[in-house]
Design an enzyme around this catalytic site. Structure first.
Site, PDB file in Angstrom:
ATOM      1  N   CYS A 199       0.805  -1.223   0.050  1.00  0.00           N
ATOM      2  CA  CYS A 199      -0.155  -0.125   0.031  1.00  0.00           C
ATOM      3  C   CYS A 199       0.762   1.330  -0.125  1.00  0.00           C
ATOM      4  CB  CYS A 199      -1.059   0.114   1.145  1.00  0.00           C
ATOM      5  SG  CYS A 199      -1.707   1.567   1.605  1.00  0.00           S
ATOM      6  N   CYS A 228       0.112   3.667   2.883  1.00  0.00           N
ATOM      7  CA  CYS A 228       0.337   3.370   3.992  1.00  0.00           C
ATOM      8  C   CYS A 228       1.865   3.681   4.164  1.00  0.00           C
ATOM      9  CB  CYS A 228       0.384   1.676   4.041  1.00  0.00           C
ATOM     10  SG  CYS A 228      -1.204   1.206   4.092  1.00  0.00           S
TER      11      CYS A 228
END
Length: 107
Positions: free
Chosen positions: A28, A31
């Protein structure tokens, strides 16, 4: 932030203290940005416990706690979820959010 196992997570959040937990997945991109913000924010609260977990390894807890997406920040106090955040926005925002729950912050 330390990578926690499921066992460490459950142990940490059930202690009588405030715990800040960052949930992510390795692939991600958002993230990765959120992690950098969390690393800075963590330095502003050296007395608090911060940990991170890959949700791929705790799918049962993710379902129980209704983690809808990553990145996700959860603040626990005495085993109870106090806050769940998906939009990290900025270090200033994260600082203010955590400070609301931190009784030891001097600023």
């Amino acid at each position: 932030m330390k990578d926690w196992t499921k066992k460490e997570l459950l142990q940490e959040i059930n202690e009588e203290k405030l715990s800040v937990v960052y949930f992510f997945t390795p692939m991600c991109g958002t993230c990765q940005v959120a992690k950098r913000m969390m690393d800075v924010t963590k330095e502003l609260f050296p007395h608090l416990t911060f940990g991170k977990l890959d949700v791929n390894y705790i799918q049962d807890l993710a379902m129980t706690w209704e983690i809808e997406s990553v990145p996700c920040l959860m603040i626990f106090e005495n085993g109870e979820i106090k806050e769940k955040v998906y939009a990290f926005r900025s270090v200033e925002y994260l600082y203010g959010l955590i400070k609301q729950y931190d009784g030891k912050s001097v600023n």
